[in-house]
Design a protein around this motif. Structure first.
Motif, PDB file in Angstrom:
ATOM      1  N   GLN A 132       0.830  -1.203   0.000  1.00  0.00           N
ATOM      2  CA  GLN A 132       0.000   0.000   0.000  1.00  0.00           C
ATOM      3  C   GLN A 132       0.868   1.258   0.000  1.00  0.00           C
ATOM      4  O   GLN A 132       0.606   2.199  -0.748  1.00  0.00           O
ATOM      5  CB  GLN A 132      -0.935   0.010   1.210  1.00  0.00           C
ATOM      6  CG  GLN A 132      -1.855   1.214   1.243  1.00  0.00           C
ATOM      7  CD  GLN A 132      -2.808   1.185   2.422  1.00  0.00           C
ATOM      8  OE1 GLN A 132      -2.926   0.188   3.113  1.00  0.00           O
ATOM      9  NE2 GLN A 132      -3.484   2.285   2.656  1.00  0.00           N
ATOM     10  N   LEU A 133       1.907   1.281   0.827  1.00  0.00           N
ATOM     11  CA  LEU A 133       2.807   2.436   0.865  1.00  0.00           C
ATOM     12  C   LEU A 133       3.490   2.639  -0.489  1.00  0.00           C
ATOM     13  O   LEU A 133       3.632   3.768  -0.956  1.00  0.00           O
ATOM     14  CB  LEU A 133       3.870   2.254   1.947  1.00  0.00           C
ATOM     15  CG  LEU A 133       3.465   2.626   3.352  1.00  0.00           C
ATOM     16  CD1 LEU A 133       4.559   2.230   4.346  1.00  0.00           C
ATOM     17  CD2 LEU A 133       3.198   4.112   3.456  1.00  0.00           C
ATOM     18  N   SER A 134       3.893   1.556  -1.091  1.00  0.00           N
ATOM     19  CA  SER A 134       4.544   1.635  -2.395  1.00  0.00           C
ATOM     20  C   SER A 134       3.594   2.233  -3.436  1.00  0.00           C
ATOM     21  O   SER A 134       3.983   3.110  -4.208  1.00  0.00           O
ATOM     22  CB  SER A 134       4.994   0.239  -2.834  1.00  0.00           C
ATOM     23  OG  SER A 134       5.544   0.288  -4.121  1.00  0.00           O
ATOM     24  N   GLN A 135       2.346   1.768  -3.428  1.00  0.00           N
ATOM     25  CA  GLN A 135       1.352   2.295  -4.362  1.00  0.00           C
ATOM     26  C   GLN A 135       1.083   3.770  -4.105  1.00  0.00           C
ATOM     27  O   GLN A 135       0.990   4.568  -5.041  1.00  0.00           O
ATOM     28  CB  GLN A 135       0.050   1.500  -4.265  1.00  0.00           C
ATOM     29  CG  GLN A 135       0.169   0.105  -4.827  1.00  0.00           C
ATOM     30  CD  GLN A 135      -1.072  -0.737  -4.563  1.00  0.00           C
ATOM     31  OE1 GLN A 135      -1.883  -0.403  -3.705  1.00  0.00           O
ATOM     32  NE2 GLN A 135      -1.215  -1.822  -5.291  1.00  0.00           N
ATOM     33  N   GLU A 136       0.989   4.158  -2.844  1.00  0.00           N
ATOM     34  CA  GLU A 136       0.740   5.562  -2.506  1.00  0.00           C
ATOM     35  C   GLU A 136       1.903   6.437  -2.951  1.00  0.00           C
ATOM     36  O   GLU A 136       1.699   7.536  -3.476  1.00  0.00           O
ATOM     37  CB  GLU A 136       0.494   5.714  -1.004  1.00  0.00           C
ATOM     38  CG  GLU A 136      -0.835   5.162  -0.552  1.00  0.00           C
ATOM     39  CD  GLU A 136      -0.998   5.169   0.958  1.00  0.00           C
ATOM     40  OE1 GLU A 136      -0.083   5.641   1.672  1.00  0.00           O
ATOM     41  OE2 GLU A 136      -2.049   4.695   1.441  1.00  0.00           O
ATOM     42  N   ASN A 137       3.130   5.949  -2.753  1.00  0.00           N
ATOM     43  CA  ASN A 137       4.303   6.721  -3.166  1.00  0.00           C
ATOM     44  C   ASN A 137       4.357   6.870  -4.680  1.00  0.00           C
ATOM     45  O   ASN A 137       4.733   7.926  -5.187  1.00  0.00           O
ATOM     46  CB  ASN A 137       5.586   6.072  -2.648  1.00  0.00           C
ATOM     47  CG  ASN A 137       5.769   6.290  -1.166  1.00  0.00           C
ATOM     48  OD1 ASN A 137       5.226   7.235  -0.590  1.00  0.00           O
ATOM     49  ND2 ASN A 137       6.533   5.418  -0.534  1.00  0.00           N
ATOM     50  N   GLN A 138       3.967   5.823  -5.402  1.00  0.00           N
ATOM     51  CA  GLN A 138       3.940   5.907  -6.854  1.00  0.00           C
ATOM     52  C   GLN A 138       2.898   6.920  -7.308  1.00  0.00           C
ATOM     53  O   GLN A 138       3.134   7.691  -8.238  1.00  0.00           O
ATOM     54  CB  GLN A 138       3.639   4.536  -7.471  1.00  0.00           C
ATOM     55  CG  GLN A 138       4.803   3.577  -7.384  1.00  0.00           C
ATOM     56  CD  GLN A 138       4.451   2.187  -7.882  1.00  0.00           C
ATOM     57  OE1 GLN A 138       3.308   1.913  -8.237  1.00  0.00           O
ATOM     58  NE2 GLN A 138       5.435   1.302  -7.908  1.00  0.00           N
ATOM     59  N   GLN A 139       1.748   6.926  -6.641  1.00  0.00           N
ATOM     60  CA  GLN A 139       0.698   7.888  -6.992  1.00  0.00           C
ATOM     61  C   GLN A 139       1.153   9.312  -6.693  1.00  0.00           C
ATOM     62  O   GLN A 139       0.908  10.228  -7.476  1.00  0.00           O
ATOM     63  CB  GLN A 139      -0.597   7.575  -6.242  1.00  0.00           C
ATOM     64  CG  GLN A 139      -1.286   6.331  -6.744  1.00  0.00           C
ATOM     65  CD  GLN A 139      -2.481   5.935  -5.899  1.00  0.00           C
ATOM     66  OE1 GLN A 139      -2.717   6.511  -4.832  1.00  0.00           O
ATOM     67  NE2 GLN A 139      -3.229   4.954  -6.348  1.00  0.00           N
ATOM     68  N   LYS A 140       1.835   9.515  -5.574  1.00  0.00           N
ATOM     69  CA  LYS A 140       2.348  10.842  -5.240  1.00  0.00           C
ATOM     70  C   LYS A 140       3.378  11.284  -6.268  1.00  0.00           C
ATOM     71  O   LYS A 140       3.400  12.445  -6.676  1.00  0.00           O
ATOM     72  CB  LYS A 140       2.968  10.845  -3.840  1.00  0.00           C
ATOM     73  CG  LYS A 140       1.957  10.814  -2.726  1.00  0.00           C
ATOM     74  CD  LYS A 140       2.649  10.809  -1.378  1.00  0.00           C
ATOM     75  CE  LYS A 140       1.644  10.658  -0.261  1.00  0.00           C
ATOM     76  NZ  LYS A 140       2.298  10.579   1.064  1.00  0.00           N
ATOM     77  N   ALA A 141       4.242  10.359  -6.683  1.00  0.00           N
ATOM     78  CA  ALA A 141       5.270  10.686  -7.670  1.00  0.00           C
ATOM     79  C   ALA A 141       4.612  11.061  -8.995  1.00  0.00           C
ATOM     80  O   ALA A 141       5.033  12.006  -9.656  1.00  0.00           O
ATOM     81  CB  ALA A 141       6.216   9.507  -7.864  1.00  0.00           C
ATOM     82  N   LYS A 142       3.590  10.344  -9.372  1.00  0.00           N
ATOM     83  CA  LYS A 142       2.871  10.676 -10.605  1.00  0.00           C
ATOM     84  C   LYS A 142       2.225  12.049 -10.477  1.00  0.00           C
ATOM     85  O   LYS A 142       2.237  12.828 -11.414  1.00  0.00           O
ATOM     86  CB  LYS A 142       1.803   9.624 -10.915  1.00  0.00           C
ATOM     87  CG  LYS A 142       2.359   8.321 -11.408  1.00  0.00           C
ATOM     88  CD  LYS A 142       1.250   7.338 -11.690  1.00  0.00           C
ATOM     89  CE  LYS A 142       1.804   5.989 -12.110  1.00  0.00           C
ATOM     90  NZ  LYS A 142       0.743   5.006 -12.323  1.00  0.00           N
ATOM     91  N   GLY A 143       1.670  12.341  -9.317  1.00  0.00           N
ATOM     92  CA  GLY A 143       1.045  13.644  -9.078  1.00  0.00           C
ATOM     93  C   GLY A 143       2.066  14.755  -9.157  1.00  0.00           C
ATOM     94  O   GLY A 143       1.810  15.814  -9.732  1.00  0.00           O
ATOM     95  N   THR A 144       3.249  14.526  -8.616  1.00  0.00           N
ATOM     96  CA  THR A 144       4.318  15.524  -8.664  1.00  0.00           C
ATOM     97  C   THR A 144       4.753  15.730 -10.108  1.00  0.00           C
ATOM     98  O   THR A 144       4.915  16.857 -10.552  1.00  0.00           O
ATOM     99  CB  THR A 144       5.526  15.072  -7.809  1.00  0.00           C
ATOM    100  OG1 THR A 144       5.076  14.905  -6.476  1.00  0.00           O
ATOM    101  CG2 THR A 144       6.636  16.085  -7.850  1.00  0.00           C
TER     102      THR A 144
END
Length: 69
Positions: free
Chosen positions: A37-49
Motif C-alpha cells: 500500500q505504501l509503495s502504491q501511494e508513493n507511486q501515486q504521489k510521484a505521478k502527481g508531482t
C-alpha cells in the motif's frame, strides 16, 4: 476417562505452536500488505508531482521562475 499429564502437555504445546505459526503468518501478511500500500501511494504521489511539474511547464510557470534568477 483421564488424560495423562504428558499427553495433555504435548497436545497443548502442539496447539500453542500452531497458534504461534498462524499469528506469524497473519503478521507477515499484514506487513506485506502495508508495504504494498505504501509503495502504491508513493507511486501515486510521484505521478502527481510529475503531473504538476508538467502542468507548470505547459503554463510557462517554471521558466518564469528560472528567468528571474
Amino acid at each position: 476417562m483421564e488424560i495423562s499429564r504428558t499427553g495433555d502437555k504435548s497436545g497443548n504445546e502442539h496447539e500453542e505452536a500452531k497458534l504461534q505459526n498462524a499469528s506469524r503468518q497473519i503478521v507477515h501478511t499484514a506487513i506485506q500488505q502495508a508495504v504494498k500500500q505504501l509503495s502504491q501511494e508513493n507511486q501515486q504521489k510521484a505521478k502527481g508531482t510529475n503531473s504538476s511539474v508538467s502542468l507548470q511547464l505547459e503554463r510557462g510557470e517554471l521558466t518564469k521562475k528560472h528567468e528571474k534568477k
